[in-house]
Design a protein around this motif. Sequence first.
Motif, PDB file in Angstrom:
ATOM      1  N   SER A   1      10.725  17.402   7.772  1.00 42.06           N
ATOM      2  CA  SER A   1      11.502  17.476   6.539  1.00 42.06           C
ATOM      3  C   SER A   1      11.015  16.479   5.499  1.00 42.06           C
ATOM      4  O   SER A   1      11.389  16.547   4.345  1.00 42.06           O
ATOM      5  CB  SER A   1      12.978  17.223   6.836  1.00 42.06           C
ATOM      6  OG  SER A   1      13.127  15.875   7.227  1.00 42.06           O
ATOM      7  N   ARG A   2      10.222  15.517   5.910  1.00 40.04           N
ATOM      8  CA  ARG A   2       9.855  14.482   4.957  1.00 40.04           C
ATOM      9  C   ARG A   2       8.654  14.830   4.111  1.00 40.04           C
ATOM     10  O   ARG A   2       8.364  14.147   3.143  1.00 40.04           O
ATOM     11  CB  ARG A   2       9.580  13.176   5.693  1.00 40.04           C
ATOM     12  CG  ARG A   2      10.704  12.198   5.472  1.00 40.04           C
ATOM     13  CD  ARG A   2      10.339  10.862   5.994  1.00 40.04           C
ATOM     14  NE  ARG A   2       9.630  10.071   4.995  1.00 40.04           N
ATOM     15  CZ  ARG A   2       9.370   8.796   5.145  1.00 40.04           C
ATOM     16  NH1 ARG A   2       9.706   8.195   6.252  1.00 40.04           N
ATOM     17  NH2 ARG A   2       8.738   8.131   4.205  1.00 40.04           N
ATOM     18  N   GLU A   3       7.931  15.840   4.494  1.00 43.23           N
ATOM     19  CA  GLU A   3       6.748  16.262   3.732  1.00 43.23           C
ATOM     20  C   GLU A   3       5.837  15.074   3.477  1.00 43.23           C
ATOM     21  O   GLU A   3       5.675  14.598   2.356  1.00 43.23           O
ATOM     22  CB  GLU A   3       7.168  16.874   2.391  1.00 43.23           C
ATOM     23  CG  GLU A   3       8.017  18.100   2.573  1.00 43.23           C
ATOM     24  CD  GLU A   3       8.952  18.291   1.401  1.00 43.23           C
ATOM     25  OE1 GLU A   3       8.800  17.579   0.396  1.00 43.23           O
ATOM     26  OE2 GLU A   3       9.826  19.141   1.489  1.00 43.23           O
TER      27      GLU A   3
ATOM     28  N   LEU B   1      15.584   6.999  13.504  1.00 43.56           N
ATOM     29  CA  LEU B   1      15.825   8.312  12.902  1.00 43.56           C
ATOM     30  C   LEU B   1      16.567   8.180  11.581  1.00 43.56           C
ATOM     31  O   LEU B   1      16.239   8.858  10.594  1.00 43.56           O
ATOM     32  CB  LEU B   1      16.636   9.179  13.870  1.00 43.56           C
ATOM     33  CG  LEU B   1      15.858   9.641  15.095  1.00 43.56           C
ATOM     34  CD1 LEU B   1      16.767  10.371  16.055  1.00 43.56           C
ATOM     35  CD2 LEU B   1      14.698  10.518  14.673  1.00 43.56           C
ATOM     36  N   ILE B   2      17.550   7.291  11.555  1.00 45.05           N
ATOM     37  CA  ILE B   2      18.331   7.129  10.320  1.00 45.05           C
ATOM     38  C   ILE B   2      17.433   6.648   9.195  1.00 45.05           C
ATOM     39  O   ILE B   2      17.489   7.160   8.069  1.00 45.05           O
ATOM     40  CB  ILE B   2      19.488   6.142  10.557  1.00 45.05           C
ATOM     41  CG1 ILE B   2      20.572   6.804  11.404  1.00 45.05           C
ATOM     42  CG2 ILE B   2      20.089   5.673   9.248  1.00 45.05           C
ATOM     43  CD1 ILE B   2      21.649   5.863  11.855  1.00 45.05           C
ATOM     44  N   GLN B   3      16.568   5.699   9.524  1.00 48.01           N
ATOM     45  CA  GLN B   3      15.673   5.196   8.479  1.00 48.01           C
ATOM     46  C   GLN B   3      14.742   6.293   7.985  1.00 48.01           C
ATOM     47  O   GLN B   3      14.449   6.388   6.790  1.00 48.01           O
ATOM     48  CB  GLN B   3      14.863   4.022   9.001  1.00 48.01           C
ATOM     49  CG  GLN B   3      15.669   2.737   9.043  1.00 48.01           C
ATOM     50  CD  GLN B   3      14.782   1.527   9.171  1.00 48.01           C
ATOM     51  OE1 GLN B   3      13.605   1.563   8.820  1.00 48.01           O
ATOM     52  NE2 GLN B   3      15.349   0.452   9.683  1.00 48.01           N
ATOM     53  N   LEU B   4      14.297   7.122   8.921  1.00 47.49           N
ATOM     54  CA  LEU B   4      13.421   8.230   8.535  1.00 47.49           C
ATOM     55  C   LEU B   4      14.151   9.169   7.581  1.00 47.49           C
ATOM     56  O   LEU B   4      13.610   9.560   6.541  1.00 47.49           O
ATOM     57  CB  LEU B   4      13.011   9.017   9.783  1.00 47.49           C
ATOM     58  CG  LEU B   4      11.680   8.670  10.416  1.00 47.49           C
ATOM     59  CD1 LEU B   4      11.462   9.533  11.627  1.00 47.49           C
ATOM     60  CD2 LEU B   4      10.555   8.845   9.418  1.00 47.49           C
ATOM     61  N   GLN B   5      15.356   9.537   7.927  1.00 46.64           N
ATOM     62  CA  GLN B   5      16.111  10.486   7.125  1.00 46.64           C
ATOM     63  C   GLN B   5      16.445   9.909   5.759  1.00 46.64           C
ATOM     64  O   GLN B   5      16.333  10.574   4.740  1.00 46.64           O
ATOM     65  CB  GLN B   5      17.400  10.878   7.845  1.00 46.64           C
ATOM     66  CG  GLN B   5      17.163  11.823   8.984  1.00 46.64           C
ATOM     67  CD  GLN B   5      18.398  11.967   9.853  1.00 46.64           C
ATOM     68  OE1 GLN B   5      19.319  11.169   9.759  1.00 46.64           O
ATOM     69  NE2 GLN B   5      18.402  12.986  10.684  1.00 46.64           N
ATOM     70  N   ASN B   6      16.871   8.656   5.772  1.00 47.79           N
ATOM     71  CA  ASN B   6      17.294   8.052   4.512  1.00 47.79           C
ATOM     72  C   ASN B   6      16.158   7.995   3.504  1.00 47.79           C
ATOM     73  O   ASN B   6      16.365   8.238   2.320  1.00 47.79           O
ATOM     74  CB  ASN B   6      17.816   6.632   4.754  1.00 47.79           C
ATOM     75  CG  ASN B   6      19.217   6.657   5.302  1.00 47.79           C
ATOM     76  OD1 ASN B   6      19.799   7.729   5.427  1.00 47.79           O
ATOM     77  ND2 ASN B   6      19.746   5.495   5.631  1.00 47.79           N
ATOM     78  N   SER B   7      14.966   7.688   3.980  1.00 53.44           N
ATOM     79  CA  SER B   7      13.878   7.587   3.022  1.00 53.44           C
ATOM     80  C   SER B   7      13.460   8.965   2.511  1.00 53.44           C
ATOM     81  O   SER B   7      12.895   9.087   1.437  1.00 53.44           O
ATOM     82  CB  SER B   7      12.696   6.857   3.643  1.00 53.44           C
ATOM     83  OG  SER B   7      12.428   7.419   4.904  1.00 53.44           O
ATOM     84  N   SER B   8      13.747   9.985   3.285  1.00 53.31           N
ATOM     85  CA  SER B   8      13.354  11.316   2.824  1.00 53.31           C
ATOM     86  C   SER B   8      14.349  11.848   1.801  1.00 53.31           C
ATOM     87  O   SER B   8      13.969  12.343   0.753  1.00 53.31           O
ATOM     88  CB  SER B   8      13.240  12.279   4.009  1.00 53.31           C
ATOM     89  OG  SER B   8      14.505  12.457   4.591  1.00 53.31           O
TER      90      SER B   8
ATOM     91  N   LEU C   1       0.816  -1.210   0.000  1.00 52.20           N
ATOM     92  CA  LEU C   1       0.000   0.000   0.000  1.00 52.20           C
ATOM     93  C   LEU C   1       0.849   1.259   0.000  1.00 52.20           C
ATOM     94  O   LEU C   1       0.325   2.371  -0.011  1.00 52.20           O
ATOM     95  CB  LEU C   1      -0.928   0.010   1.224  1.00 52.20           C
ATOM     96  CG  LEU C   1      -1.909  -1.161   1.290  1.00 52.20           C
ATOM     97  CD1 LEU C   1      -2.790  -1.038   2.507  1.00 52.20           C
ATOM     98  CD2 LEU C   1      -2.747  -1.237   0.035  1.00 52.20           C
ATOM     99  N   GLN C   2       2.162   1.065   0.045  1.00 51.92           N
ATOM    100  CA  GLN C   2       3.116   2.170   0.019  1.00 51.92           C
ATOM    101  C   GLN C   2       2.843   3.200   1.106  1.00 51.92           C
ATOM    102  O   GLN C   2       2.784   4.397   0.860  1.00 51.92           O
ATOM    103  CB  GLN C   2       3.108   2.835  -1.356  1.00 51.92           C
ATOM    104  CG  GLN C   2       3.720   1.898  -2.378  1.00 51.92           C
ATOM    105  CD  GLN C   2       3.616   2.441  -3.780  1.00 51.92           C
ATOM    106  OE1 GLN C   2       2.684   3.176  -4.087  1.00 51.92           O
ATOM    107  NE2 GLN C   2       4.565   2.080  -4.604  1.00 51.92           N
ATOM    108  N   LEU C   3       2.635   2.662   2.285  1.00 48.99           N
ATOM    109  CA  LEU C   3       2.449   3.556   3.433  1.00 48.99           C
ATOM    110  C   LEU C   3       3.820   3.927   3.975  1.00 48.99           C
ATOM    111  O   LEU C   3       4.727   3.091   3.967  1.00 48.99           O
ATOM    112  CB  LEU C   3       1.646   2.835   4.515  1.00 48.99           C
ATOM    113  CG  LEU C   3       0.255   2.380   4.102  1.00 48.99           C
ATOM    114  CD1 LEU C   3      -0.340   1.481   5.156  1.00 48.99           C
ATOM    115  CD2 LEU C   3      -0.643   3.592   3.870  1.00 48.99           C
ATOM    116  N   PRO C   4       4.010   5.133   4.418  1.00 48.74           N
ATOM    117  CA  PRO C   4       5.301   5.505   4.991  1.00 48.74           C
ATOM    118  C   PRO C   4       5.525   4.732   6.293  1.00 48.74           C
ATOM    119  O   PRO C   4       4.648   4.724   7.159  1.00 48.74           O
ATOM    120  CB  PRO C   4       5.172   7.006   5.252  1.00 48.74           C
ATOM    121  CG  PRO C   4       3.727   7.275   5.287  1.00 48.74           C
ATOM    122  CD  PRO C   4       3.053   6.262   4.414  1.00 48.74           C
TER     123      PRO C   4
END
Lengths: 433, 711
Positions: free
Chosen positions: A124-126, A90-97, A67-70
């Motif tokens: 920052s990820r919008e 946090l790293i995973q969050l940043q990397n995907s953004s 479903l391509q959910l974040p």
Amino acid sequence: MPNLEHPAYPAATLLHLESLVPCRESQVSMLLSIFGERQQFSFPSIFIYGHTSSGKTYVMQTLLNTLQLPHVFVNCVEYFTSRLLLEEILIQLQNSSSETEQTSHVPCDNFNDFVRLFKQAVASRELQDQTLYIVLDRAEQLREMEANILPAFLRLQELTDRNVTVVLLSEIVWELFRPSTGCFEPFTLYFPDYSIGHLQKILSQNHPSEYSADFYAAYINILLGVFYMVCRDLKELQHLAVLNFSKYCEPVVSGEANERDTRKLWKNIEPHLKKAMQTVYLREISSSQWERLQRDDGEPGQLKGLSAHTHVELPYYSKFLLIAAYLASYNPVRTDKRFFLKHHGKIRKTNFMKKHEKTSNHLLGPKPFPLDRLLAILYSIVDNRVAPTANIFSQITSLVTLQLLSMVGHNDQLDGPRYKCTVSLDFIRAVAR
Amino acid sequence: GCFVFKPSPKKRRVSQKTANNFGERKDDSEDTELRFVTCQSLWNEIKSETEQIQEDLNKQLFDNLVSFLRRSHSEFQEKTTEWTCRMKSKEIPTAALVLGVNVTDHDLTFRSLSEVLQNNITPYIALLEAKDCPGIKNLMQKLMGQLMNCYIDVDSLEDEDYVPVSQNRVRCSMTSLINWYESVTKKTDSETPRKKRTSSSRHWQSPPVVVIFRDMESFTTKVLQDFIVISSQHIHELPLVLIFGIATSPMIIHSLLPHSVSSLLCIELFQSISSKDHLSTLIDKVIAFLNRRSVCELKHRVLTRPLKADLSEVFEMESVPESCGFWLCIVEHFYSQPLSVLCCRLVDAKKRVDSLSHNQCENIRRLPSFRRYVESQVSEKQIALLTTDSYLKEIIQKLLEDLHVYHENYVSVLRCLHVFTSSLPKYPLGKQIRELHCACLEDQVWETEEYESSLQLARMLNKSDLVTMLQQCVEIFVSSSGKEFDKTVEKLKEFLTQFQKLEAEAFQEQDVSVSSQKELQKKTDLYHLQKTLLELKESRRSKKLTKFEMLRFEVVDYIDSLVRNYLVPADHKTLHEIVYFNTASVLREHLNAAPRIALHTALNNPYWYLKNQALKSDGGTISNKAPDICIAYKLHLECGRLINLVDWLEAFSTVVMAVEGPNADAASSDQVDDIIHARFIRAVSELELLGFIKPSKQKTDHVARLTWGGC
């Protein structure tokens, strides 16, 4: 069977999802209805539990990916400290953004920092107000971290004031998690074990392209007939199915039987599977060895399993030490005089009592004994004179490191250390021979 | 430490590399340097030889392991997309390396193992020990530290721009390990075309990462489980291979790991040879080596002593000759025997005999075996031997040569005898050559019961066995360097040809017996039958000694005569003291440390260690000049399980005050001196530290005795 339906997602995707998660449709639809639409706030924390390999991790991963959910997916065993865990999220969050630029590593020592950094990362990820899912696999590890971690994760939505849902996956029930100080109660969802029918269906799904689905399903049927009694672990069954499939196909390949000849095939494979149950399944011999055996058409009897090598070679005095330790562990102190002294007076006729004692002693397990008693028994069971040399003492220590004896109490207690004998009667019999 | 008694100068001497201490014991300081040098060269030779042997022994094991490692990640290399590989759950390849409790030195084995792996398979090896890894965090730290350092080691010569990352900055997680691995492999990938394939050509594109757990038993279950679970999740990205070093039995894997974890592993078993085999090959080789080099035949006698002890008693754990025993024998021999100068190659020994000083000659004359020799000579010769140095030297050279020849012959005959005895049922003389060796050195072997019974058994051997044995013996004698064996070889060969002849004859005999059997069947008459049967029986009895049996007797007798000729115990040889070391008691003292006994002697009889004349006492009395702790100890020996501190102090002060004697009479009346009080407290706390007493809560002002055997 409930078809997945949800207004927020296209039907084709849902159909695809349904094909990916067989036998878990009801759980998935339940989850979908909790999740709601992308921008809707969901329940703050969801706790999913179920037995080993009941598809918790797999379902969550497929659901979020299809479903391509974040989402962020973290295994708590791998990130064994809270710091590692929070940083990894946090790293995973940043990397995907921002995949192009490598963001600098931000230290995150406590949950307070985490909340602050988390807010930044989300900003920052919008995400267009989509719900972010944080999945913590093997969540039982959280209990061993700092006391605030688990309650804080449960209330993450409230603490950060962002659209976030924490999903905990675990093999144990929620009651074992609940901290004594109380916390936010998550929504609990149970994944039941797969039934034999489910297993059949799932295992048959991944058939090799060379053979028809029916042929493979028949094979799975036989396999389950043998293994279902001892093993319901899907992963393990899958592994075993692959290992033994080439043997099953042998008659077909050599032309002795065709794919429909199930009876013949069954006769061929059944003893083989039974052997596999005794060896590969118990990890007595490794799967690669098993495969090599199959290829060379050897008898598994040639290969001795791990348990076959039980013989332990010990130095001369170590053997006696071990026997003395066993005697000290399983005989009550008051019998020492009777057993180990030459002139011990009369043995009272308490046969019934003695019998009773013996059985109970073995059931009760080893009792601790002081070093002096061990040495005293040693002196009396060894024929010739033994000097208490450094060798004897160092051998006691090495027996402890070999885990044949175990030390009771603290390591630093110098006076009167106490030991326990941890080996079984069979082992002692083998040593004494 | 354990070796509190007997200040042993060994280590000091070796480290100083001077031979000064060598002569300090007696005043015969001649040739100390020479002795020292001889000793060292001999030792180095033995050491290199044993190392070679060890390597050979481990070779098989290592080869297996290497091939396992090569196999283990071949799929990772090929990146196959076959159905089977896709579906199979990926297990971590694991080698369970069972080394056994008794095997020499695990450290050494693991070091050479990692060396081998480094050369053949992969530069990425981490060796983990349980004591470094109490938790998963420490384990990861240690692992990453070792892996990343080893990378620096390998490439340090080539990359200058590589900045070593400090440990603290790297996150201790599998992800960073994987990142590191990727970067490393990518780097070598990109570099290989540029460079002329140097070091990396030995390894593959993506070499596996080998993690060795040195002592599996001591790891905590949780750490191992966690590590395995973590690494199994990343096995696709990081080709990991585990090696478990196991001392006891592979069962430990199952008892340490639950099924859910062990199912993540793909365990293969590798077993090193058992320590007994190890030991016997080692000893055989060493004996052979000493023989070949014929450097010196020393310490055979003694060799057997510690070995006996090794096998039956204590030392099995570390019974390499390197482990103290052997080394000690050599050092002790060269140290205590001034004549050991002559303990070298025959050619050198002859030269050295020429340069012997008068003192040394006297030393030789003092040797008991030499005296015996002198006494057996005629009187003129006796005088010449005892007075003329030059004549003595001549004789010595001859005797040394004899000794040399004796030893050469000895080994050959010993092997020959071993060929016979090792195949007898129940092994009356032992299975291994070393047992036979011990027996021969101990006494005249042919007088023992075991020898008798083994000869009896040998007389019952069947032909094929006997022939193969004889052939083996011939081989041994032919390969030996002894000159006297030409005849023996001939004789043995003669036996062999006779056996062959017998075989031909045997056919005919068979025919005869068959014909008689036929006759038997023909006769149906009872009387005749009885008669023939009797005849047959008679003939059998007389035939008891067939030609074969006669020959067999001859062979056995011949072997017996060989044994009597050549296997004379070394004690009976003149000058055996030079090359045979015989004081096993010294060794025992050095090797079997007895801390309790040593402590007791030290406290009970301080003169033993301090060598202060004032401390010399007759035993029972307590000298007031002894150190405080000794006095306190002696007093405490007289007490029961609980010791009253006040009484003890009283007694203590009485003993100590005796020194001041009559002039201190007044002071000792009622109050104990503060200084004495302090000395007492100090002595008591020292005793407590040594573990003789401990404070007791049962009674106030009492301490409990911890040593048993008190009244």
